[in-house]
Design a protein around this motif. Sequence first.
Motif, PDB file in Angstrom:
ATOM      1  N   PHE A   1      30.692 -23.080  54.300  1.00  0.00           N
ATOM      2  CA  PHE A   1      30.375 -22.956  52.883  1.00  0.00           C
ATOM      3  C   PHE A   1      29.930 -24.306  52.317  1.00  0.00           C
ATOM      4  CE2 PHE A   1      31.739 -23.066  48.393  1.00  0.00           C
ATOM      5  CZ  PHE A   1      30.912 -22.059  47.911  1.00  0.00           C
ATOM      6  N   LEU A   2      30.591 -25.388  52.734  1.00  0.00           N
ATOM      7  CA  LEU A   2      30.214 -26.722  52.278  1.00  0.00           C
ATOM      8  C   LEU A   2      28.788 -27.053  52.705  1.00  0.00           C
ATOM      9  CD1 LEU A   2      33.427 -28.830  52.973  1.00  0.00           C
ATOM     10  CD2 LEU A   2      32.537 -28.121  50.762  1.00  0.00           C
ATOM     11  N   ASN A   3      28.446 -26.714  53.943  1.00  0.00           N
ATOM     12  CA  ASN A   3      27.091 -26.983  54.421  1.00  0.00           C
ATOM     13  C   ASN A   3      26.059 -26.173  53.643  1.00  0.00           C
ATOM     14  OD1 ASN A   3      27.790 -28.875  56.341  1.00  0.00           O
ATOM     15  ND2 ASN A   3      28.121 -27.346  57.938  1.00  0.00           N
ATOM     16  N   THR A   4      26.383 -24.939  53.304  1.00  0.00           N
ATOM     17  CA  THR A   4      25.475 -24.103  52.524  1.00  0.00           C
ATOM     18  C   THR A   4      25.253 -24.723  51.147  1.00  0.00           C
ATOM     19  OG1 THR A   4      26.260 -22.136  53.678  1.00  0.00           O
ATOM     20  CG2 THR A   4      25.102 -21.795  51.594  1.00  0.00           C
ATOM     21  N   GLN A   5      26.335 -25.169  50.500  1.00  0.00           N
ATOM     22  CA  GLN A   5      26.215 -25.787  49.186  1.00  0.00           C
ATOM     23  C   GLN A   5      25.398 -27.077  49.269  1.00  0.00           C
ATOM     24  OE1 GLN A   5      27.257 -22.930  47.399  1.00  0.00           O
ATOM     25  NE2 GLN A   5      27.524 -24.597  45.983  1.00  0.00           N
ATOM     26  N   LYS A   6      25.614 -27.838  50.324  1.00  0.00           N
ATOM     27  CA  LYS A   6      24.875 -29.094  50.508  1.00  0.00           C
ATOM     28  C   LYS A   6      23.380 -28.814  50.634  1.00  0.00           C
ATOM     29  CE  LYS A   6      24.541 -32.958  53.740  1.00  0.00           C
ATOM     30  NZ  LYS A   6      25.084 -33.536  54.975  1.00  0.00           N
ATOM     31  N   LYS A   7      23.032 -27.784  51.391  1.00  0.00           N
ATOM     32  CA  LYS A   7      21.622 -27.428  51.564  1.00  0.00           C
ATOM     33  C   LYS A   7      20.992 -27.012  50.243  1.00  0.00           C
ATOM     34  CE  LYS A   7      22.057 -26.070  56.376  1.00  0.00           C
ATOM     35  NZ  LYS A   7      22.093 -24.956  57.330  1.00  0.00           N
ATOM     36  N   LYS A   8      21.749 -26.325  49.394  1.00  0.00           N
ATOM     37  CA  LYS A   8      21.233 -25.921  48.087  1.00  0.00           C
ATOM     38  C   LYS A   8      20.934 -27.139  47.221  1.00  0.00           C
ATOM     39  CE  LYS A   8      23.415 -21.370  47.799  1.00  0.00           C
ATOM     40  NZ  LYS A   8      24.388 -20.541  47.069  1.00  0.00           N
ATOM     41  N   VAL A   9      21.818 -28.133  47.263  1.00  0.00           N
ATOM     42  CA  VAL A   9      21.596 -29.344  46.483  1.00  0.00           C
ATOM     43  C   VAL A   9      20.368 -30.089  47.003  1.00  0.00           C
ATOM     44  CG1 VAL A   9      22.566 -31.564  45.776  1.00  0.00           C
ATOM     45  CG2 VAL A   9      24.050 -29.568  45.925  1.00  0.00           C
ATOM     46  N   ILE A  10      20.267 -30.217  48.315  1.00  0.00           N
ATOM     47  CA  ILE A  10      19.138 -30.929  48.916  1.00  0.00           C
ATOM     48  C   ILE A  10      17.827 -30.217  48.593  1.00  0.00           C
ATOM     49  CG2 ILE A  10      18.061 -31.544  51.111  1.00  0.00           C
ATOM     50  CD1 ILE A  10      20.894 -32.201  52.131  1.00  0.00           C
ATOM     51  N   LYS A  11      17.842 -28.901  48.635  1.00  0.00           N
ATOM     52  CA  LYS A  11      16.635 -28.135  48.307  1.00  0.00           C
ATOM     53  C   LYS A  11      16.225 -28.389  46.854  1.00  0.00           C
ATOM     54  CE  LYS A  11      14.743 -23.476  48.640  1.00  0.00           C
ATOM     55  NZ  LYS A  11      15.009 -22.075  48.966  1.00  0.00           N
ATOM     56  N   ALA A  12      17.197 -28.439  45.949  1.00  0.00           N
ATOM     57  CA  ALA A  12      16.902 -28.703  44.543  1.00  0.00           C
ATOM     58  C   ALA A  12      16.368 -30.126  44.361  1.00  0.00           C
ATOM     59  CB  ALA A  12      18.152 -28.495  43.696  1.00  0.00           C
ATOM     60  N   VAL A  13      16.918 -31.073  45.107  1.00  0.00           N
ATOM     61  CA  VAL A  13      16.455 -32.457  45.024  1.00  0.00           C
ATOM     62  C   VAL A  13      15.018 -32.559  45.528  1.00  0.00           C
ATOM     63  CG1 VAL A  13      16.773 -34.773  45.984  1.00  0.00           C
ATOM     64  CG2 VAL A  13      18.747 -33.509  45.133  1.00  0.00           C
ATOM     65  N   GLU A  14      14.724 -31.886  46.629  1.00  0.00           N
ATOM     66  CA  GLU A  14      13.380 -31.932  47.206  1.00  0.00           C
ATOM     67  C   GLU A  14      12.347 -31.268  46.295  1.00  0.00           C
ATOM     68  OE1 GLU A  14      13.898 -30.196  51.049  1.00  0.00           O
ATOM     69  OE2 GLU A  14      14.603 -32.076  51.928  1.00  0.00           O
ATOM     70  N   SER A  15      12.789 -30.313  45.481  1.00  0.00           N
ATOM     71  CA  SER A  15      11.856 -29.661  44.559  1.00  0.00           C
ATOM     72  C   SER A  15      11.730 -30.430  43.237  1.00  0.00           C
ATOM     73  CB  SER A  15      12.300 -28.222  44.283  1.00  0.00           C
ATOM     74  OG  SER A  15      13.499 -28.224  43.533  1.00  0.00           O
ATOM     75  N   ASN A  16      12.417 -31.580  43.152  1.00  0.00           N
ATOM     76  CA  ASN A  16      12.381 -32.445  41.957  1.00  0.00           C
ATOM     77  C   ASN A  16      12.827 -31.732  40.684  1.00  0.00           C
ATOM     78  OD1 ASN A  16      11.660 -34.885  43.112  1.00  0.00           O
ATOM     79  ND2 ASN A  16       9.488 -34.349  43.106  1.00  0.00           N
ATOM     80  N   ASP A  17      13.764 -30.810  40.806  1.00  0.00           N
ATOM     81  CA  ASP A  17      14.324 -30.120  39.645  1.00  0.00           C
ATOM     82  C   ASP A  17      15.698 -30.729  39.349  1.00  0.00           C
ATOM     83  OD1 ASP A  17      15.168 -28.462  37.673  1.00  0.00           O
ATOM     84  OD2 ASP A  17      14.780 -26.594  38.760  1.00  0.00           O
ATOM     85  N   LYS A  18      15.728 -31.683  38.426  1.00  0.00           N
ATOM     86  CA  LYS A  18      16.964 -32.427  38.169  1.00  0.00           C
ATOM     87  C   LYS A  18      18.062 -31.549  37.576  1.00  0.00           C
ATOM     88  CE  LYS A  18      18.474 -36.960  37.180  1.00  0.00           C
ATOM     89  NZ  LYS A  18      18.045 -38.302  37.466  1.00  0.00           N
ATOM     90  N   ASN A  19      17.696 -30.600  36.713  1.00  0.00           N
ATOM     91  CA  ASN A  19      18.698 -29.717  36.120  1.00  0.00           C
ATOM     92  C   ASN A  19      19.351 -28.837  37.177  1.00  0.00           C
ATOM     93  OD1 ASN A  19      18.287 -30.679  33.527  1.00  0.00           O
ATOM     94  ND2 ASN A  19      16.681 -29.189  33.095  1.00  0.00           N
ATOM     95  N   LEU A  20      18.517 -28.237  38.025  1.00  0.00           N
ATOM     96  CA  LEU A  20      19.050 -27.395  39.095  1.00  0.00           C
ATOM     97  C   LEU A  20      19.883 -28.226  40.059  1.00  0.00           C
ATOM     98  CD1 LEU A  20      19.192 -24.644  40.510  1.00  0.00           C
ATOM     99  CD2 LEU A  20      17.097 -25.263  41.734  1.00  0.00           C
ATOM    100  N   ALA A  21      19.414 -29.427  40.367  1.00  0.00           N
ATOM    101  CA  ALA A  21      20.145 -30.299  41.290  1.00  0.00           C
ATOM    102  C   ALA A  21      21.520 -30.653  40.731  1.00  0.00           C
ATOM    103  CB  ALA A  21      19.343 -31.560  41.573  1.00  0.00           C
ATOM    104  N   SER A  22      21.584 -30.942  39.445  1.00  0.00           N
ATOM    105  CA  SER A  22      22.881 -31.304  38.860  1.00  0.00           C
ATOM    106  C   SER A  22      23.823 -30.099  38.816  1.00  0.00           C
ATOM    107  CB  SER A  22      22.709 -31.905  37.471  1.00  0.00           C
ATOM    108  OG  SER A  22      22.133 -30.971  36.598  1.00  0.00           O
ATOM    109  N   GLU A  23      23.275 -28.923  38.545  1.00  0.00           N
ATOM    110  CA  GLU A  23      24.108 -27.708  38.548  1.00  0.00           C
ATOM    111  C   GLU A  23      24.645 -27.423  39.954  1.00  0.00           C
ATOM    112  OE1 GLU A  23      25.232 -25.718  36.071  1.00  0.00           O
ATOM    113  OE2 GLU A  23      24.410 -27.256  34.758  1.00  0.00           O
TER     114      GLU A  23
END
Length: 87
Positions: free
Chosen positions: A27-49
Amino acid sequence: MPNIASASKRLRQNEVRNLYNRKIKSFLNTQKKKVIKAVESNDKNLASEEFKKYASALDKAARKSVIHANRAAAKKSDMMKKINAMN
């Protein structure tokens, strides 16, 4: 196979704990991938959420001794650096 009853019980306990720990780490790895995906898409709001969810999951894993508290802190720090480095 263990010859002693307490060793048999310890073996059963370890199997259950191993499954639990693998589930949490997955589950931690899945959450980490979601954050990285948001960072790579340059969406700061999504990344912070997504980071809030990831940090919460790390803290819970540390409380449950799935990972060490210092490791959770290091992972949160690394992810914050990635988020803050966004354009």
